[in-house]
Motif scaffolding. Structure first.
Motif, PDB file in Angstrom:
ATOM      1  N   ALA A  86       0.827  -1.216   0.000  1.00 50.55           N
ATOM      2  CA  ALA A  86       0.000   0.000   0.000  1.00 50.55           C
ATOM      3  C   ALA A  86       0.858   1.262   0.000  1.00 50.55           C
ATOM      4  N   ARG A  94      -1.449  -1.139  -5.968  1.00 51.88           N
ATOM      5  CA  ARG A  94      -2.702  -1.741  -5.514  1.00 51.88           C
ATOM      6  C   ARG A  94      -2.751  -3.224  -5.883  1.00 51.88           C
ATOM      7  N   THR A 151      -7.912  -1.256  -2.883  1.00 49.69           N
ATOM      8  CA  THR A 151      -6.838  -2.249  -2.759  1.00 49.69           C
ATOM      9  C   THR A 151      -7.197  -3.276  -1.689  1.00 49.69           C
TER      10      THR A 151
END
Lengths: 266, 256
Positions: free
Chosen positions: A171, A176, A236
């Motif tokens: 992250a 993602r 994500t």
């Protein structure tokens, strides 16, 4: 969604959902690296798709070294990478007591290990491009299913949760990681099974899927494009079902024991 | 209906039971009357565990490295023979090695998958004939990192545990009509010797402080609380429970 200038590698993209995604990325301006086990089939697929935004990246991603070669070939040909779609997978069948170590190892290597290592090899480029990874799991990664696909389901369950940890770890790099779980999709694999059973497979799906029909390849592949696009810029670690409602019903359609199993060709 | 737990005459195999969660579960079953097969990689530590638990004929030594399928095929049938059948399998053996994504190599991947996933699968397979006969049950000890992502370094661990959670669903369906139940226990931070050691290395109780701050219940789980969940899932009280995932994590996987 516009993918002009975007560089995409899709493993297992000579047929089915992978091929559908490749076509849709191309239509929207992306360059796409095509992968499959057989170099000839990859070359034919590239020729059929046509145009100069295609790269051949053949290889059986069941081995880690080949994963490296495929990713490096794709990156060299595409001039970088914005999105990796870990789509290649196999669904060899074996009932619980018939699962051998050989069956286990092959399924793990192709369905799970390849996603791990293709992602790792793609990472240096994905960090540069702030790109993303889409894992293709399955409804069988979310709910139990037919009794002869245990190992398949184990690999797909692994992929679902791999998505979460990978998303968290990456992250801060701006990379993602998401996961698509298709249900029954109208791929050549299902079509072949349907023909072999005299049309019973599609009939079974029509009766058992909440939406009463099989899914189209393009309406499934569109979820991959969504994840890969800037529209999903804040998405994500997400797990998206694309299955006509099957996962919501926690069912592939009563296929967990033999009386209710999907018809099979023998 | 009584919630009283009684495992008299039950035959139990707990993998990885020389320490931590597995050891505590083995002790719990044993105290409640079961005959328990103790497993660990080293025959010496298995013998030591049995001695510390007081010995006697309700404890069986079943040492062996369950990350090797060939060894599973030796250890498990021998344990079942010594127990005279099998009612409960607790699939607990596992390892939690960490590696950041760029450092994951084939050796790390293979060793984690071999014990946490492949070993669990083939142990179940080897136990199935006996479990079908007894209408027994299986408790797979996964982790809260089987239902959520983990801190950096845990990609492969959480992959194996997520796969185990789904393996449980799959097997629960496949075995439902055989009368064999299969469930998951997903422990969170638990005060095992492994964590105690990590805490010591972290200095100034840094790990315990981190856990207390992160966990909704504000504390680390006690090993006996994990044992309680394993005993429940394997008892007749959970007779209609199969394919379920029980988290014992102080609320952490619900949000934190």
């Amino acid at each position: 969604m516009d993918f002009t200038g975007k560089r995409i590698l899709i493993t297992g993209s000579t047929m089915g959902i992978g091929l559908g995604a490749a076509e849709m990325f191309l239509e929207r301006g992306a360059s796409v690296a095509i992968n499959g086990r057989d170099p000839k089939t990859v070359a034919e697929t590239v020729k059929r798709l046509g145009g100069d935004r295609l790269v051949e990246a053949p290889g059986d991603i069941g081995s880690i070294e080949v994963c490296r070669n495929v990713v490096e070939t794709a990156i060299a040909g595409l001039g970088g990478l914005d999105c990796l779609v870990n789509n290649a997978g196999i669904c060899d069948l074996a009932r619980l007591m018939e699962v051998t170590e050989e069956h286990w190892d092959k399924m793990m290597a192709v369905n799970l290990q390849s996603a791990m290592f293709c992602s790792q090899f793609a990472l240096p480029e994905l960090r540069k491009s702030k790109g993303n990874i889409v894992h293709i799991a399955s409804i069988s990664g979310l709910v139990g299913g037919p009794s002869d696909s245990h190992v398949y389901a184990i690999t797909k369950g692994g992929l679902v949760n791999m998505t979460r940890s990978m998303a968290l770890e990456l992250a801060k790099d701006g990379v993602r990681v998401n996961c698509l779980c298709p249900g029954y999709i109208d791929t050549p694999m299902i079509q072949a099974e349907n023909e072999a059973t005299g049309g019973q497979v599609i009939e079974f799906i029509n009766q058992s899927a909440p939406m009463g029909r099989i899914g189209g390849v393009r309406e499934c592949a569109s979820s991959i494009l969504y994840f890969a696009s800037d529209d999903a810029g804040y998405v994500t670690g997400a797990i998206l079902s694309n299955d006509g409602g099957c996962a919501a019903n926690a069912s592939w359609g009563g296929a967990n024991h033999e009386d209710a199993a999907m018809p099979q060709a023998h | 209906m009584s919630m009283q737990l009684d495992f008299s005459a039950k035959r139990v195999l707990v993998t990885g039971s020389t320490m931590g969660i597995g050891r505590a579960a083995a002790e719990g079953f044993h105290e409640l009357g079961a005959t328990v097969a103790i497993n660990g990689r080293s025959a010496k530590s298995v013998a030591k565990t049995i001695a510390e638990m007081g010995g006697g004929e309700r404890l069986i030594a079943a040492p062996g490295d369950l990350s090797k399928v060939a060894e599973i095929h030796k250890v498990v049938p021998a344990a079942i023979a010594a127990l005279g059948g099998l009612d409960i399998l607790v699939n607990n053996a596992g390892r939690g090695d960490e590696a950041l994504i760029d450092d994951i190599d084939e050796a790390h991947w293979q060793s984690m998958l071999a014990l946490n996933l492949k070993g669990a699968f083939f142990t179940i397979q080897a136990c199935l004939p006996a479990l079908k006969e007894s209408k027994g049950n299986i408790v797979n000890v996964a982790s809260m990192l089987g239902v959520m992502g983990g801190p950096a370094g845990n990609i492969v661990y959480s992959t194996t545990k997520g796969a185990m959670v789904n393996m449980t669903r799959e097997m629960a369906l496949g075995l439902a009509r055989d009368g064999v139940r299969v469930n998951n226990l997903c422990p969170g931070w638990t005060d095992t010797p492994m964590i105690q050691n990590e805490n010591m290395l972290s200095g100034d109780d840094a790990l315990y402080k981190y856990i207390d701050a992160e966990c909704p219940m504000g504390r680390i789980g006690e090993v006996r609380e994990t044992t309680g969940a394993i005993l429940y899932l394997s008892s007749a009280n959970a007779g209609y429970t199969t394919g379920s995932t029980l988290v014992a994590d102080g609320g952490l996987s619900s949000g934190h």
